[in-house]
Design an enzyme around this catalytic site. Structure first.
Site, PDB file in Angstrom:
ATOM      1  CD  GLU A  53      -2.571   1.058   2.775  1.00 49.15           C
ATOM      2  OE1 GLU A  53      -3.536   1.822   2.937  1.00 49.15           O
ATOM      3  OE2 GLU A  53      -2.203   0.209   3.624  1.00 49.15           O
ATOM      4  CE  LYS A 124      -7.285   0.826   3.813  1.00 50.18           C
ATOM      5  NZ  LYS A 124      -6.042   1.246   4.528  1.00 50.18           N
ATOM      6  CB  CYS A 157      -4.371  -2.045   4.601  1.00 50.15           C
ATOM      7  SG  CYS A 157      -3.457  -1.972   6.164  1.00 50.15           S
ATOM      8  CB  VAL A 184       0.353   0.375  11.889  1.00 44.07           C
ATOM      9  CG1 VAL A 184       0.448   1.209  10.627  1.00 44.07           C
ATOM     10  CG2 VAL A 184      -1.095   0.316  12.380  1.00 44.07           C
TER      11      VAL A 184
END
Length: 298
Positions: A53, A124, A157, A184
């Site tokens: 991404e 997204k 994601c 993350v």
């Protein structure tokens, strides 16, 4: 001795894990890194290459103004021109995430380039945390793109946390879902005793319950206080990773050879179970709230 089966529709997938950095001063080096790593994958025979991404910009923008400055248009941006030229030159398929500028709107997008040009892109749908401050939620639905190496779907994601996304792609006949990510670090525990993260398990589960290959590329490194998980992987139709799951720290390229003629005929445990057929769509709509539940006031 039985003859060895010859792959009828082979694909060699490469998932690239590296460390792009935010900042206009890094745009060119980020792009060159994507091209150099994709070149390495081509030398190893890959014909489908998946980058993370926002692979050309880094992730941690400080403001919408900064995100806008990093973004590019789908057709005229430098990165997309370079990726398209790479796919054409090497006669491969390349998936990458980028910040898309469309007029005054920004999207967290993924693109699929092929030997003959742009095949399509995805915006997204499910925005994570401060992404909601910079980007507009995607408006393209969940498209699947026909290619000579198979039908390819894209997700980005946070989308993998919503089981509807891989299910909708699979129901449209996707053979491979390319998942581009900036997973993350979140509050612990991040990893289990086997060293696996939740994002890996979600990818494995989505591949398993949808009988589809998922190639998930994540980034690594730190950026403006955020740290990224790595853990890229390629999950087979049975869910289990094909080869290793990448670590949390190191850049790498993962490879998997899949034969789509086999994946389309992959058995679902026994002759009486078939995931698409066994779905109870007649019950799901009202109970999940996709349409107003009959028990709620109108």
């Amino acid at each position: 001795m039985s003859a060895q089966l010859v792959p009828i529709s082979p694909a060699r997938i490469a998932v690239i894990q590296f460390d792009p950095q935010v900042g206009l001063e890094h745009l060119e080096s980020n792009l060159q890194n994507t091209l150099a790593l994709a070149e390495e994958a081509v030398t190893q025979g890959a014909n489908l290459i998946v980058l993370p991404e926002l692979a050309n910009t880094g992730y941690t923008f400080r403001s919408r103004t900064e995100a806008y400055a990093h973004a590019e248009s789908l057709h005229d941006g430098e990165s997309n021109r370079a990726w398209a030229a790479f796919a054409h030159r090497h006669q491969v398929y390349l998936v990458a995430g980028f910040a898309e500028r469309d007029g005054l709107k920004l999207y967290d997008s993924a693109v699929l380039h092929g030997p003959d040009g742009l095949l399509g892109h995805y915006r997204k749908a499910h925005l994570w945390n401060q992404e909601k401050l910079w980007f507009t939620p995607g408006d393209l639905g969940f498209p699947v793109f026909e290619t000579p190496i198979g039908r390819i779907g894209l997700l980005i994601c946070w989308d993998i946390w919503f089981p509807e996304v891989p299910r909708l792609l699979a129901l449209q006949g996707a053979d491979i879902i390319c998942s581009v990510n900036n997973w993350v670090w979140t509050p612990p525990p991040l990893f289990d005793a086997a060293g696996q993260c939740m994002a890996s398990y979600l990818t494995i589960t989505a591949a398993h319950v949808n009988n589809v290959v998922i190639a998930a590329a994540n980034r690594i490194g730190s950026e403006r206080g955020d740290r990224f998980l790595g853990c890229s992987l390629i999950a087979g139709t049975n869910g289990w990773p094909i080869g290793q799951v990448a670590g949390a720290e190191n850049p790498c390229i993962l490879y998997a050879d899949v034969d789509l003629s086999h994946t389309r005929a992959a058995p679902i445990w026994n002759s009486l179970n078939d995931l698409p057929r066994d779905r109870r769509a007649d019950l799901y709509d009202s109970m999940l709230g996709y349409r107003l539940h009959p028990a709620l006031p109108r």
